[in-house]
Enzyme design. Sequence first.
Site, short mmCIF file in Angstrom:
data_model
loop_
_atom_site.label_atom_id
_atom_site.label_comp_id
_atom_site.label_asym_id
_atom_site.label_seq_id
_atom_site.Cartn_x
_atom_site.Cartn_y
_atom_site.Cartn_z
N ARG A 24 6.22 26.77 16.95
CA ARG A 24 6.89 26.75 18.06
C ARG A 24 7.08 28.55 18.20
O ARG A 24 7.59 29.02 17.55
CB ARG A 24 8.49 26.34 17.86
N LYS B 228 12.08 35.99 15.60
CA LYS B 228 13.52 35.96 15.11
C LYS B 228 13.78 37.12 14.18
O LYS B 228 12.99 37.96 13.83
CB LYS B 228 13.58 34.88 14.13
N1 HH2 Z 1 14.71 28.07 17.02
C1 HH2 Z 1 15.44 28.22 18.15
C2 HH2 Z 1 15.85 27.09 19.28
N2 HH2 Z 1 15.19 25.91 18.85
N3 HH2 Z 1 13.81 24.51 17.54
C3 HH2 Z 1 13.12 24.05 16.66
N4 HH2 Z 1 12.67 22.77 16.19
N5 HH2 Z 1 13.11 25.00 15.65
C4 HH2 Z 1 13.35 26.47 15.81
O1 HH2 Z 1 13.34 27.10 14.85
C5 HH2 Z 1 14.20 26.81 16.99
C6 HH2 Z 1 14.51 25.81 17.98
C7 HH2 Z 1 15.93 29.60 18.57
O2 HH2 Z 1 14.95 30.24 19.21
P1 HH2 Z 1 14.79 30.46 20.83
O3 HH2 Z 1 14.64 29.12 21.44
O4 HH2 Z 1 13.82 31.48 21.11
O5 HH2 Z 1 16.14 31.35 21.24
P2 HH2 Z 1 17.58 30.69 21.81
O6 HH2 Z 1 18.26 29.77 20.91
O7 HH2 Z 1 18.33 31.85 21.91
O8 HH2 Z 1 17.33 30.24 23.21
#
Ligand code: HH2
Length: 335
Positions: free
Chosen positions: A307, A272
């Site tokens: 995660r 992040k």
């Molecule tokens: N962060 C993201 C997406 N989903 N779910 C939970 N439970 N906790 C988190 O911190 C979280 C999440 C954002 O990260 P990422 O999936 O890598 O990116 P994007 O939302 O751009 O697909």
Amino acid sequence: MSDLLRPLAQTHTPRPAEAQPLAGSAAVWWRDGLALGGQAVDASETPAAFSAPRVPVCGVPMDGPRIMGILNVTPDSFSDGGRHLALTDAVARARDMAAEAAFIDIGGESTRPGAREVPVDEEIARTAPVIRAIRAEGITTPISIDTRKAKVAEAALEAGADMVNDVTALRYDPDMARLVADRGVPVCLMHSVADPETMQQHARYSDVVAEVHAHLAERIEAALKAGVGEASIIVDPGIGFGKTLDHNLDLLRNLTTLHSFGLPVLLGASRKRFIGTLSGAEAADARMPGSLAVALHGAAQGVQILRVHDTAETRQALLVQQAIWHAGAGQDNDS
Ligand code: HH2
């Protein structure tokens, strides 16, 4: 000032006789805590929820840190966007992750700051075929569907997913709570403010730790009222969702306050932006070392689900960390 309790997590040996496990962890314990207001408290005078064993999630024991691998099937996710759009690429990544992670989290809509909403049909078309193909390959790792929409979650569960990860904690779609309750599947309730398009404009708190805790308490109540079983709930502070660098660091420093719910805690900090801000790593995929630091910190604070994007690297880091904690593990003559 809040009177929330923050257990002071310990992992070293010898472990004093009066120590209590932290969140049911086999390796992380506590004896002393601090109220956020400053006064010291001791474990024997606090609610049993801080120490009690957690219920397994999708059959995965919650007595230590478990990895949730991130598989985004989106063109625009901030880190792995566009990499797994072809079905064969997504399944190949899932196969690798199955050897490294306890869960696979599949998402078809980016929630990065400023992201636009994806129509339901498109989100289903991105996620359900991938889940079906993973199951057709014989991969049995529990799959979580990362969505705020009940129709997307329903299609994913039909295709073979096992749990729901809702970054709005059941607030976005009025049908989501009923779906989760009817199916009896685990659900992750994450703290967030507003929607991804505008959330960074809402990064204002007078006490972020207390406010995130209070919000999660309210969302747990709402889920229970909707018929979701207590044994199905996981909580998440929502690192990076409508939070500044200082908010994220404050939440990470005070993670153990979240064990008061007696529920598994999920932490999603992988790659992040705050890691880039601290380190100067501009590209998201250059933030793996900082992500490992956060994962190891989370594990030492009794977090049950990490995660992450870099599943193999996180697994190796956790294995070494756990071996150090467990006296006697490892070989004397290894170099
Ligand atoms: N962060 C993201 C997406 N989903 N779910 C939970 N439970 N906790 C988190 O911190 C979280 C999440 C954002 O990260 P990422 O999936 O890598 O990116 P994007 O939302 O751009 O697909």
